[in-house]
Scaffold this motif. Structure first.
Motif, PDB file in Angstrom:
ATOM      1  N   ALA A   4       0.944  -1.168   0.081  1.00  0.00           N
ATOM      2  CA  ALA A   4      -0.022  -0.024  -0.007  1.00  0.00           C
ATOM      3  C   ALA A   4       0.635   1.370  -0.040  1.00  0.00           C
ATOM      4  CB  ALA A   4      -1.050  -0.040   1.164  1.00  0.00           C
ATOM      5  N   LEU A   5       1.938   1.145   0.859  1.00  0.00           N
ATOM      6  CA  LEU A   5       2.929   2.341   0.982  1.00  0.00           C
ATOM      7  C   LEU A   5       3.524   2.574  -0.441  1.00  0.00           C
ATOM      8  CD1 LEU A   5       4.017   4.495   2.435  1.00  0.00           C
ATOM      9  CD2 LEU A   5       5.817   3.084   3.301  1.00  0.00           C
ATOM     10  N   ALA A   6       3.841   1.593  -1.041  1.00  0.00           N
ATOM     11  CA  ALA A   6       4.747   1.480  -2.425  1.00  0.00           C
ATOM     12  C   ALA A   6       4.024   2.061  -3.463  1.00  0.00           C
ATOM     13  CB  ALA A   6       5.247   0.167  -2.938  1.00  0.00           C
ATOM     14  N   ALA A   7       2.573   1.668  -3.399  1.00  0.00           N
ATOM     15  CA  ALA A   7       1.752   2.291  -4.446  1.00  0.00           C
ATOM     16  C   ALA A   7       1.562   3.841  -4.243  1.00  0.00           C
ATOM     17  CB  ALA A   7       0.364   1.526  -4.427  1.00  0.00           C
ATOM     18  N   ARG A   8       1.499   4.144  -2.711  1.00  0.00           N
ATOM     19  CA  ARG A   8       1.119   5.463  -2.746  1.00  0.00           C
ATOM     20  C   ARG A   8       2.345   6.499  -3.022  1.00  0.00           C
ATOM     21  NH1 ARG A   8      -2.223   8.759   0.076  1.00  0.00           N
ATOM     22  NH2 ARG A   8      -3.777   6.845   0.494  1.00  0.00           N
ATOM     23  N   VAL A   9       3.588   5.936  -2.624  1.00  0.00           N
ATOM     24  CA  VAL A   9       4.753   6.682  -2.742  1.00  0.00           C
ATOM     25  C   VAL A   9       5.122   6.930  -4.333  1.00  0.00           C
ATOM     26  CG1 VAL A   9       7.177   6.707  -2.560  1.00  0.00           C
ATOM     27  CG2 VAL A   9       5.685   6.223  -0.735  1.00  0.00           C
ATOM     28  N   CYS A  10       4.925   5.723  -5.017  1.00  0.00           N
ATOM     29  CA  CYS A  10       5.236   5.773  -6.682  1.00  0.00           C
ATOM     30  C   CYS A  10       3.711   6.214  -7.123  1.00  0.00           C
ATOM     31  CB  CYS A  10       5.528   4.522  -6.841  1.00  0.00           C
ATOM     32  SG  CYS A  10       7.193   3.917  -6.171  1.00  0.00           S
ATOM     33  N   LEU A  22       9.780  -6.286  -4.339  1.00  0.00           N
ATOM     34  CA  LEU A  22       8.678  -5.584  -4.134  1.00  0.00           C
ATOM     35  C   LEU A  22       8.653  -4.519  -5.547  1.00  0.00           C
ATOM     36  CD1 LEU A  22       6.652  -3.839  -2.481  1.00  0.00           C
ATOM     37  CD2 LEU A  22       8.605  -2.273  -1.505  1.00  0.00           C
ATOM     38  N   CYS A  23       7.531  -4.670  -6.071  1.00  0.00           N
ATOM     39  CA  CYS A  23       7.565  -3.836  -7.577  1.00  0.00           C
ATOM     40  C   CYS A  23       6.150  -3.196  -7.630  1.00  0.00           C
ATOM     41  CB  CYS A  23       7.585  -4.867  -8.620  1.00  0.00           C
ATOM     42  SG  CYS A  23       6.337  -6.266  -8.658  1.00  0.00           S
ATOM     43  N   VAL A  24       6.307  -2.078  -8.542  1.00  0.00           N
ATOM     44  CA  VAL A  24       5.174  -1.535  -8.907  1.00  0.00           C
ATOM     45  C   VAL A  24       4.853  -1.422 -10.569  1.00  0.00           C
ATOM     46  CG1 VAL A  24       5.320   0.122  -6.805  1.00  0.00           C
ATOM     47  CG2 VAL A  24       6.551   0.770  -8.763  1.00  0.00           C
ATOM     48  N   ALA A  25       3.833  -1.348 -10.928  1.00  0.00           N
ATOM     49  CA  ALA A  25       3.535  -1.102 -12.165  1.00  0.00           C
ATOM     50  C   ALA A  25       2.437  -0.181 -12.800  1.00  0.00           C
ATOM     51  CB  ALA A  25       3.256  -2.670 -12.633  1.00  0.00           C
ATOM     52  N   PHE A  32      13.829   9.762  -5.039  1.00  0.00           N
ATOM     53  CA  PHE A  32      13.314   9.446  -3.727  1.00  0.00           C
ATOM     54  C   PHE A  32      12.276   8.142  -3.665  1.00  0.00           C
ATOM     55  CE2 PHE A  32       9.685  11.963  -5.121  1.00  0.00           C
ATOM     56  CZ  PHE A  32       8.511  11.376  -4.347  1.00  0.00           C
ATOM     57  N   GLN A  33      11.444   8.203  -4.943  1.00  0.00           N
ATOM     58  CA  GLN A  33      10.781   7.092  -5.069  1.00  0.00           C
ATOM     59  C   GLN A  33      11.364   5.682  -5.175  1.00  0.00           C
ATOM     60  OE1 GLN A  33       8.577   8.505  -8.579  1.00  0.00           O
ATOM     61  NE2 GLN A  33       6.942   8.993  -7.450  1.00  0.00           N
ATOM     62  N   ARG A  34      12.521   5.882  -5.988  1.00  0.00           N
ATOM     63  CA  ARG A  34      13.623   4.628  -6.058  1.00  0.00           C
ATOM     64  C   ARG A  34      14.049   4.072  -4.617  1.00  0.00           C
ATOM     65  NH1 ARG A  34      17.061   4.957 -11.613  1.00  0.00           N
ATOM     66  NH2 ARG A  34      15.575   5.971 -13.058  1.00  0.00           N
ATOM     67  N   GLN A  35      14.479   5.134  -4.162  1.00  0.00           N
ATOM     68  CA  GLN A  35      15.228   5.138  -2.717  1.00  0.00           C
ATOM     69  C   GLN A  35      14.098   4.369  -1.504  1.00  0.00           C
ATOM     70  OE1 GLN A  35      18.144   4.960  -2.115  1.00  0.00           O
ATOM     71  NE2 GLN A  35      18.199   4.594   0.264  1.00  0.00           N
ATOM     72  N   ALA A  36      12.839   5.138  -1.691  1.00  0.00           N
ATOM     73  CA  ALA A  36      11.906   4.406  -0.809  1.00  0.00           C
ATOM     74  C   ALA A  36      11.320   2.891  -1.149  1.00  0.00           C
ATOM     75  CB  ALA A  36      10.551   5.061  -1.081  1.00  0.00           C
ATOM     76  N   LEU A  37      11.505   2.586  -2.443  1.00  0.00           N
ATOM     77  CA  LEU A  37      11.227   1.104  -2.772  1.00  0.00           C
ATOM     78  C   LEU A  37      12.244   0.204  -2.343  1.00  0.00           C
ATOM     79  CD1 LEU A  37       9.974   1.278  -6.521  1.00  0.00           C
ATOM     80  CD2 LEU A  37       8.520   0.686  -4.194  1.00  0.00           C
ATOM     81  N   ARG A  38      13.805   0.868  -2.587  1.00  0.00           N
ATOM     82  CA  ARG A  38      14.825  -0.036  -2.035  1.00  0.00           C
ATOM     83  C   ARG A  38      14.711  -0.298  -0.295  1.00  0.00           C
ATOM     84  NH1 ARG A  38      17.825   3.429  -5.737  1.00  0.00           N
ATOM     85  NH2 ARG A  38      18.869   2.244  -7.459  1.00  0.00           N
TER      86      ARG A  38
END
Length: 410
Positions: free
Chosen positions: A35-41, A129-132, A142-148
């Motif tokens: 949920a956080l990954a989808a919101r951040v990205c 952990l992926c987004v599409a 910052f989005q890449r770093q957040a996913l990492r």
């Protein structure tokens, strides 16, 4: 194109299996990351994926409900081949790896993919952990770093869970060892009681004869010496068994198999309990229907111990004037032993529990059943069976059936 198989795939799959994560239920701890990954990205799809041998399995999903899909269409199976910790596909229709992918060719097709690789401490890529998204796009730094960072936290959570399970296994093992030590103490208490009682009985008989101020009959002295020799042998054997028993994972006592005569075994048990039965006023009778035959491959001492446990229990619960019959019979493919008594018998509700070493009967206060548990272990080590029939107020019959071709269990 189908993703290539990683060079270290077998080791990688073994590492993945060690976390015990595959095919587990949905969990809020993981759903919070997607949920956080989808919101951040700002993407409609976010997934935690683990790459198995022939599938990609989704632990958590936002924007889809697939559960799992084959590797043929997997973006994440390509992503784990990356040397780094991140895979970015701005436009799948411009990437040769995905041009013929059904997910890309469909309408609307998947266009954008970004995955932070879930790499454990040993360097194995477990998944992503992926987004599409259905449109081409890029991610800001910052989005890449957040996913990492989220991917690292997911791996840390997996590691903590694995360590917790290892600690639970260690705890269970320690508890099992503690219970084994308690059981060993119970065995010492139970199995030393019988030989100590025999020694006390010999002392009582000897003191009685000394008090009569005459030389005891030679036959009586021979009986006393034989009982003492058998009893001391039992005690030495028990002391030796304790070390073996404590080191055995399943509590199986070691066996020494050789050809033996069933008739000789029951006659030896009768001699061992002769004085005790006479002292209690109980008749101990042997019915040897083997005609001196041999052919049974068994540990004669262990078999004597098993039958002795049954006879000792029968003496405990057979009143004065009662009878215990120890029988040996040979069948074409088996040898059958019976220990039958005219004692108080066992209640039907208790028949299925008497072999439990931790069960105590209100009827027979203080009886722990350890001797029966040991007897059952000896019989099973001979690939035999142990059964009991009983009627309250009439007595009990224990039956040991051993195959003629008994061999030491592997």
């Amino acid at each position: 194109m189908r993703p290539p198989i990683p060079e270290n795939n077998e080791a990688r799959l073994e590492a993945l299996a060690s976390y015990g994560i595959l095919d587990t239920p949905v969990e809020a701890d993981f759903d919070e990351f997607t949920a956080l990954a989808a919101r951040v990205c700002g993407t409609p799809v976010s997934v935690i994926t683990f790459i198995d041998r022939d599938r990609q399995w989704f632990k958590s999903e936002v924007g889809q409900k697939e559960g799992e899909t084959p590797l043929e269409t997997s973006f994440c199976a390509h992503a784990i081949l990356e040397d780094g910790d991140f895979c970015l596909v701005p436009d799948a229709r411009r990437d040769p790896r995905f041009l013929d992918n059904p997910l890309v060719m469909s309408d609307p097709g998947l266009r954008f993919y970004a995955g932070a690789i879930l790499r454990d401490a040993q360097g194995f890529a477990l998944g992503t952990l992926c987004v599409a998204d259905m449109k081409p796009r890029m991610l800001q730094d910052f989005q890449r770093q957040a996913l990492r960072l989220m991917a690292k936290n997911i791996v840390q959570m997996l590691e903590i869970r694995r360590q917790a399970e290892q600690f639970r296994q260690i705890s269970r093992k320690l508890n099992a060892e503690l219970n084994l030590r308690k059981e060993i103490l119970g065995i010492v208490s139970h199995d030393l009681r019988a030989p100590l009682a025999a020694i006390q009985l010999v002392n009582h008989v000897a003191a009685r004869e000394v008090g009569r101020d005459r030389t005891p009959p030679k036959e009586l002295l021979e009986d006393l010496v034989e009982v003492l020799e058998d009893t001391m042998g039992d005690m030495h054997r028990l002391i030796g068994d304790l070390s073996d028993y404590s080191m055995s994972e399943c509590g199986t006592l070691p066996m020494q198999f050789a050809d033996c005569r069933p008739g000789a075994v029951v006659e030896g048990v009768q001699r061992r309990f002769k004085l005790a039965s006479e002292h209690l006023g109980v008749s101990l009778v042997v019915e040897d229907a083997t005609n001196g035959a041999s052919g049974l491959k068994a540990d004669a001492q262990r078999l004597s111990q098993a039958l002795g446990n049954l006879v000792g229990n029968a003496l405990n619960y057979t009143a004065k004037g009662g009878k215990i019959t120890l029988t040996a019979r040979i069948h074409p493919d088996a040898v059958e032993f019976h220990v039958q008594d005219t004692g108080c018998g066992i209640q039907p509700d208790n028949l299925g529990r008497i072999f439990d070493p931790h069960w105590t009967s209100g009827e027979f206060e203080g009886s722990r059943g350890l001797g029966l548990e040991i007897t059952r272990g000896i019989v099973y080590s001979h690939k035999g069976t142990l059964a009991v029939e009983s009627k309250p107020g009439e007595g009990s019959t224990f039956t040991i059936l051993l195959p003629i071709a008994t061999e030491e269990a592997a």
